[in-house]
Write a protein that holds these residues in place. Structure first.
Motif, short mmCIF file in Angstrom:
data_model
loop_
_atom_site.label_atom_id
_atom_site.label_comp_id
_atom_site.label_asym_id
_atom_site.label_seq_id
_atom_site.Cartn_x
_atom_site.Cartn_y
_atom_site.Cartn_z
N THR A 161 5.59 -0.43 8.36
CA THR A 161 5.03 0.67 8.04
C THR A 161 6.01 1.81 7.88
N LEU A 162 6.30 2.53 6.94
CA LEU A 162 7.21 3.51 6.93
C LEU A 162 6.24 4.82 6.80
N THR A 163 6.52 5.97 7.74
CA THR A 163 5.75 6.92 7.38
C THR A 163 6.56 8.13 7.55
N ASN A 164 6.40 9.21 6.71
CA ASN A 164 7.16 10.60 6.84
C ASN A 164 6.20 11.62 6.47
N ALA A 165 6.46 12.64 6.15
CA ALA A 165 5.78 13.89 5.85
C ALA A 165 4.97 13.85 4.77
N ASP A 166 5.26 12.98 3.72
CA ASP A 166 4.73 13.14 2.35
C ASP A 166 3.79 11.61 2.08
N HIS A 167 4.57 10.58 2.54
CA HIS A 167 3.73 9.21 2.41
C HIS A 167 3.95 8.35 3.42
N THR A 168 2.97 7.30 3.33
CA THR A 168 3.14 6.13 4.13
C THR A 168 3.19 4.81 3.25
N LEU A 169 3.99 4.44 3.59
CA LEU A 169 4.41 2.78 2.67
C LEU A 169 4.26 1.75 3.65
N THR A 170 3.36 0.53 2.92
CA THR A 170 3.11 -0.45 3.92
C THR A 170 3.47 -1.68 3.18
N LYS B 10 0.60 -1.24 -0.11
CA LYS B 10 -0.10 0.07 0.00
C LYS B 10 0.88 1.33 0.10
N VAL B 11 0.24 2.25 -0.56
CA VAL B 11 0.86 3.78 -0.58
C VAL B 11 -0.15 4.42 -0.14
N ASP B 12 0.02 5.27 1.17
CA ASP B 12 -0.86 6.38 1.67
C ASP B 12 -2.19 5.46 1.64
N ASN B 13 -2.27 4.35 2.28
CA ASN B 13 -3.15 3.39 2.69
C ASN B 13 -4.17 3.11 1.44
N LYS B 14 -3.55 3.10 0.21
CA LYS B 14 -4.41 2.53 -0.97
C LYS B 14 -3.39 1.34 -1.58
N GLY C 194 10.25 -0.07 -8.32
CA GLY C 194 9.39 0.12 -9.19
C GLY C 194 9.26 -0.12 -10.64
N CYS C 195 10.75 0.25 -11.06
CA CYS C 195 11.10 0.28 -12.38
C CYS C 195 12.66 -0.27 -12.29
N ASN C 196 13.33 0.49 -11.29
CA ASN C 196 14.98 0.02 -11.16
C ASN C 196 14.96 -0.82 -9.96
N ARG C 197 16.26 -1.30 -10.05
CA ARG C 197 16.94 -2.02 -8.81
C ARG C 197 17.73 -0.83 -7.90
N TYR C 198 17.62 -0.98 -6.56
CA TYR C 198 18.43 -0.10 -5.75
C TYR C 198 19.16 -0.60 -4.85
N MET D 154 7.12 4.77 -13.00
CA MET D 154 7.99 5.75 -12.71
C MET D 154 7.47 6.42 -11.39
N GLU D 155 6.29 6.74 -11.29
CA GLU D 155 5.76 7.61 -10.21
C GLU D 155 5.95 6.59 -8.83
N MET D 156 5.75 5.37 -8.99
CA MET D 156 5.75 4.35 -7.77
C MET D 156 7.30 4.39 -7.44
N GLU D 157 8.37 4.36 -8.32
CA GLU D 157 9.70 4.60 -7.99
C GLU D 157 9.87 5.82 -7.33
N ARG D 158 9.62 7.08 -7.88
CA ARG D 158 9.73 8.32 -7.05
C ARG D 158 9.06 8.07 -5.64
N ILE D 159 8.04 7.64 -5.56
CA ILE D 159 7.53 7.52 -4.09
C ILE D 159 8.43 6.57 -3.26
N MET D 160 8.80 5.62 -3.68
CA MET D 160 9.64 4.54 -3.03
C MET D 160 10.88 4.94 -2.85
#
Length: 145
Positions: free
Chosen positions: A129-138, A43-47, A73-77, A105-111
């Motif tokens: 769950t990782l939460t900062n001012a911009d996003h919550t990743l689950t 999930k990104v931002d609970n979606k 999302g697109c590339n390895r890191y 690409m948008e998923m990669e930017r968020i991640m």
């Protein structure tokens, strides 16, 4: 009178046991809670995430020394994760540089931006769950491949 006195003494013990039981499902994470697991983004931002084929869900793998790697999302890191006072980030992140269509690409930017910034980290059951001012990743925990 004696029964009432015992009931008054027992009440704090019962309340403390209930509080301890409720708080045990979420705790401050340690390196050992994160390491040697494959964390798959759900999930990104609970979606729920929704990427078209052939793109797969991003993931985060951490070794016992918190060396981080995965698919964004697109590339390895890759990079070195840091855990301090319940906050997590991946420092000095490097990644491959392929171009992919949206929404990968948008998923990669968020991640990648979320991982590179300090985020509050919590684990409840098999979810990170990782939460900062911009996003919550689950993420959901699986064993490393």
């Amino acid at each position: 009178m004696r029964k009432r006195f015992l009931a008054i003494l027992a009440l704090p013990v019962i309340l403390a046991a209930c509080a301890a039981n409720n708080s045990s499902s979420t705790h401050v994470i340690a390196e050992s809670d994160l390491a040697t697991h494959n964390w798959v983004l759900t999930k990104v931002d609970n979606k729920a995430i929704d990427l078209p084929e052939p793109f797969k869900a991003p993931n985060l793998e951490l070794s016992t020394d918190l060396a981080a790697n995965g698919h964004s999302g697109c590339n390895r890191y890759f990079g070195q994760a840091e855990l301090q006072e319940g906050k997590l980030r991946v420092e000095k992140m490097g990644m491959t540089m392929m171009a992919c269509p949206e929404p990968a690409m948008e998923m990669e930017r968020i991640m990648s931006t979320t991982l590179m910034e300090w985020s509050d980290a919590s684990i409840t059951g098999n979810e990170l769950t990782l939460t900062n001012a911009d996003h919550t990743l689950t993420f959901k925990r699986t064993e490393t491949q």
